[in-house]
Design a protein around this motif. Sequence first.
Motif, PDB file in Angstrom:
ATOM      1  N   ARG A 261       0.818  -1.207   0.000  1.00  0.00           N
ATOM      2  CA  ARG A 261       0.000   0.000   0.000  1.00  0.00           C
ATOM      3  C   ARG A 261       0.860   1.270   0.000  1.00  0.00           C
ATOM      4  N   ARG A 262       1.899   1.271   0.840  1.00  0.00           N
ATOM      5  CA  ARG A 262       2.725   2.470   0.941  1.00  0.00           C
ATOM      6  C   ARG A 262       3.615   2.671  -0.288  1.00  0.00           C
ATOM      7  N   LEU A 263       3.948   1.555  -0.992  1.00  0.00           N
ATOM      8  CA  LEU A 263       4.817   1.683  -2.165  1.00  0.00           C
ATOM      9  C   LEU A 263       4.009   1.908  -3.447  1.00  0.00           C
ATOM     10  N   ARG A 264       2.681   1.860  -3.281  1.00  0.00           N
ATOM     11  CA  ARG A 264       1.815   1.939  -4.463  1.00  0.00           C
ATOM     12  C   ARG A 264       2.060   3.212  -5.287  1.00  0.00           C
ATOM     13  N   VAL A 288       6.945  -1.244   9.865  1.00  0.00           N
ATOM     14  CA  VAL A 288       6.765  -1.596   8.454  1.00  0.00           C
ATOM     15  C   VAL A 288       6.537  -0.328   7.634  1.00  0.00           C
ATOM     16  N   GLU A 289       5.711   0.547   8.194  1.00  0.00           N
ATOM     17  CA  GLU A 289       5.427   1.794   7.488  1.00  0.00           C
ATOM     18  C   GLU A 289       6.707   2.623   7.314  1.00  0.00           C
ATOM     19  N   LYS A 290       7.504   2.650   8.375  1.00  0.00           N
ATOM     20  CA  LYS A 290       8.751   3.439   8.305  1.00  0.00           C
ATOM     21  C   LYS A 290       9.694   2.862   7.252  1.00  0.00           C
ATOM     22  N   ALA A 295      12.624   3.602   2.398  1.00  0.00           N
ATOM     23  CA  ALA A 295      13.063   3.083   1.091  1.00  0.00           C
ATOM     24  C   ALA A 295      12.776   4.123   0.008  1.00  0.00           C
ATOM     25  N   ILE A 296      11.601   4.737   0.085  1.00  0.00           N
ATOM     26  CA  ILE A 296      11.257   5.764  -0.914  1.00  0.00           C
ATOM     27  C   ILE A 296      12.224   6.943  -0.770  1.00  0.00           C
ATOM     28  N   ARG A 297      12.488   7.324   0.483  1.00  0.00           N
ATOM     29  CA  ARG A 297      13.394   8.458   0.735  1.00  0.00           C
ATOM     30  C   ARG A 297      14.779   8.181   0.136  1.00  0.00           C
ATOM     31  N   PHE A 298      15.296   6.951   0.349  1.00  0.00           N
ATOM     32  CA  PHE A 298      16.630   6.628  -0.203  1.00  0.00           C
ATOM     33  C   PHE A 298      16.632   6.804  -1.725  1.00  0.00           C
ATOM     34  N   ARG A 314      18.125  -1.865   2.871  1.00  0.00           N
ATOM     35  CA  ARG A 314      18.789  -0.918   3.766  1.00  0.00           C
ATOM     36  C   ARG A 314      17.801  -0.410   4.834  1.00  0.00           C
ATOM     37  N   ALA A 315      16.586  -0.115   4.395  1.00  0.00           N
ATOM     38  CA  ALA A 315      15.571   0.382   5.343  1.00  0.00           C
ATOM     39  C   ALA A 315      15.231  -0.705   6.368  1.00  0.00           C
ATOM     40  N   ILE A 316      15.151  -1.960   5.908  1.00  0.00           N
ATOM     41  CA  ILE A 316      14.828  -3.055   6.842  1.00  0.00           C
ATOM     42  C   ILE A 316      15.971  -3.263   7.830  1.00  0.00           C
TER      43      ILE A 316
END
Length: 324
Positions: A261-264, A288-290, A295-298, A314-316
């Motif tokens: 949903r967040r990566l949509r 999970v949301e963070k 990931a989007i921010r990177f 990296r985010a995980i």
Amino acid sequence: MAGRELKALFRAYREGDELAFRRAAQEIVEEEEAKNHLALARDLRSLITGSSSPLAIVPEMALPDPPMDREGEWPLAQVRRPEKHFEDLVLNGKLVDQLQTLADEYRRWEEIDRRGIPRRQRILFHGPPGCGKTSAAEAIANEIGLPLVVVRIDAVVSSYLGETASNLHRIFDFVGKGSWVLLFDEFDALGKARDDATEHGEVKRVITAFLQMLDAFRGPSLLIAATNHDHLLDPALWRRFDDVLEFPRATVHQSRKLLRRRLRAVHHPGVDIDASAARLKGKPHAAVEKVAWDAIRFSVLDDRAAVEQGDLDRAIDQALARPW
Ligand SMILES: Nc1ncnc2c1ncn2[C@@H]1O[C@H](COP(=O)(O)OP(=O)(O)OP(=O)(O)O)[C@@H](O)[C@H]1O
Ligand SMILES: [Mg+2]
């Protein structure tokens, strides 16, 4: 047009809830306006209001002034318009049903009273941090169209003897004057038994006063208390609530759904959502949301148009290395 608003529109129609219908219609109109579909937005607006001028379809929710402490210096609560919706949350089916039933039930309190059935008016949300307790209280307020009044426990708890109980009285007096969803967030700060012997008498007095106010609580508001330290709560508190809802950590299935949903909104070809969700097993929804936002921010900071598996990894790694 987002599925969420359409679902809200259909549900409101089924339940004959005009306010909810208007609210969903307003969101659809605003979304079309944001997409610059101005003619469609104007037509939709005039279908509902009979006017194409940009008047609000839903009357603005009136927000009362918050209750204040004795000196009138500090607000004891924050009053706000709820923004979150049930559809924003990823929860297990049982919990979704329980929350939806609470909102449906609220709309039928008159009938419930008439039939002599006790209302469910005092609800306890418990579970680990970041699993949706505060968000769900906000979504309920939104669903039933009431302002959210969030009690500021830090402002309520006073170092002056007897003042904490007086502050609680001020809040309960305020709540008796209107219809709100009253949220005692991180409520354990009020109810936890402290080891400090000098404070013990005062803590006991505060808890007793709170229990009495909880018992006497009536009127048109819904009270929700939320905690992530359920083991610290006084046992007498639990049974004072009409219902207790548990918010567990995200399952892998829920993490998958939330990541998707967040990566949509961004391009993410070649990203392995299943494997990423599996690595986040046992983490709260907030983690999970963070991960998705990080990931989007990177990818943005790296001037790439798409999110890659490396961004997620990296985010995980970062999410797994910190406490939640
Ligand atoms: N079930 C969920 N579905 C989708 N997003 C969630 C969920 N739970 C939490 N989140 C996200 O994590 C953030 C923090 O959640 P929230 O404040 O509701 O958690 P909480 O259970 O109240 O935590 P705490 O116990 O620390 O107060 C929210 O802003 C929301 O974006
Ligand atoms: Mg919270």
